[in-house]
Design a protein around this motif. Structure first.
Motif, short mmCIF file in Angstrom:
data_model
loop_
_atom_site.label_atom_id
_atom_site.label_comp_id
_atom_site.label_asym_id
_atom_site.label_seq_id
_atom_site.Cartn_x
_atom_site.Cartn_y
_atom_site.Cartn_z
N MET A 1 28.13 45.32 121.47
CA MET A 1 28.40 44.85 120.11
C MET A 1 29.37 45.81 119.43
N ALA A 2 30.33 45.25 118.69
CA ALA A 2 31.32 46.08 118.02
C ALA A 2 30.67 46.99 116.99
N THR A 3 31.17 48.20 116.90
CA THR A 3 30.63 49.17 115.95
C THR A 3 31.46 49.27 114.69
N ALA A 4 32.59 48.56 114.63
CA ALA A 4 33.49 48.65 113.49
C ALA A 4 34.20 47.32 113.31
N THR A 5 34.77 47.13 112.13
CA THR A 5 35.56 45.93 111.84
C THR A 5 36.95 46.36 111.39
N LEU A 6 37.96 45.76 111.99
CA LEU A 6 39.34 45.99 111.58
C LEU A 6 39.86 44.71 110.93
N THR A 7 40.22 44.81 109.67
CA THR A 7 40.79 43.67 108.96
C THR A 7 42.30 43.70 109.13
N ILE A 8 42.84 42.58 109.59
CA ILE A 8 44.28 42.48 109.88
C ILE A 8 44.82 41.19 109.29
N SER A 9 46.14 41.05 109.37
CA SER A 9 46.77 39.78 108.98
C SER A 9 47.43 39.18 110.21
N SER A 10 48.63 38.69 110.09
CA SER A 10 49.27 37.98 111.21
C SER A 10 49.56 38.89 112.38
N LYS A 11 49.21 38.46 113.57
CA LYS A 11 49.54 39.24 114.76
C LYS A 11 51.01 39.08 115.14
N HIS A 61 33.84 51.27 109.09
CA HIS A 61 33.07 51.92 110.15
C HIS A 61 32.07 52.89 109.54
N ASP A 62 30.83 52.78 109.98
CA ASP A 62 29.79 53.74 109.59
C ASP A 62 29.67 53.86 108.07
N GLY A 63 29.76 52.74 107.38
CA GLY A 63 29.64 52.72 105.93
C GLY A 63 30.89 53.15 105.19
N LEU A 64 31.96 53.44 105.92
CA LEU A 64 33.22 53.88 105.31
C LEU A 64 34.24 52.76 105.37
N ARG A 65 35.16 52.77 104.43
CA ARG A 65 36.26 51.81 104.40
C ARG A 65 37.56 52.62 104.34
#
Length: 218
Positions: A1-11, A61-65
């Motif tokens: 399971m992923a431990t972090a989220t990366l928010t992105i726009s167009s690839k 990640h880990d409660g940080l943005r």
């Protein structure tokens, strides 16, 4: 399971999202991706103007943005120093930070004249004077690093923060058929062959065209 989220726009269009993605992959951080729509006015402005002043990519990640690509890179280096995002040698580390910072804050002419577009190909593209100066500076950085540290990456045998920062330029140079010296051409091939870069490129090619404004005649 992923431990972090990366928010992105167009690839396909977002060079900054690509940098954030590569940094996470190089650091070995397992991420889930969250997408913001290209129809969002702030994201459209980022994609059309190629500005570095926006909140995508963003790493949660880990409660940080953490936003801003350099901030993400520095955070990942602290989190996973064994990944080698920054060189171990102090002088090389300072050099790496310097050229990464130069990409982060500079090359405005290149950004506007050769916008990121992985799907496109423009053989024989005419590069005007302002952008040509940026290209010459980038090639000078690349050849200097490759000579000083032995390649195949900018700081030696493994990719670093600097390679993630300059990776979208390799894509741009391919899109716009920019003539390069043999060493710079080989460096571009090396970067484009990175597994993470190939993963991103495949996703970009499959992405729907959302921004008609970028599909223009040059």
């Amino acid at each position: 399971m992923a431990t972090a989220t990366l928010t992105i726009s167009s690839k396909n269009y977002s060079s900054w999202s690509l940098r954030g993605f590569l940094l996470c992959r190089l650091a070995g951080l397992d991420i889930a991706e969250a997408r913001v729509s290209a129809e969002d006015p702030s994201i459209r402005a980022e994609l059309l103007l190629q500005s570095s002043s926006f909140l995508v990519p963003r790493l949660d990640h880990d409660g940080l943005r953490i936003w801003d690509t350099l901030a993400i890179g520095e955070y990942l280096h602290e989190l996973k120093p064994e990944a080698g995002l920054l060189p171990t040698d102090r002088a090389a580390r300072a050099h790496c930070r310097s050229i990464a910072g130069e990409m982060h804050s500079g090359f405005a002419n290149l950004r506007s004249a050769l916008p990121m577009n992985i799907k496109a190909r423009h053989p024989g593209f005419k590069v005007w004077t302002g952008a040509q100066g940026d290209i010459l500076r980038i090639v000078t950085i690349w050849t200097g690093c490759l000579k000083a540290y032995g390649g195949p990456y900018l700081f030696g045998a493994a990719p670093t923060l600097a390679d993630a920062m300059y990776a979208p330029v390799c894509s741009r140079f391919t899109t716009y058929d920019v003539p390069l010296d043999p060493a710079s051409r080989a460096y571009c091939r090396t970067i484009l062959a990175l597994p993470a870069m190939k993963e991103w490129t495949a996703a970009a090619l499959a992405e729907p065209d959302e921004l008609e404004e970028l599909d223009v005649e040059f």
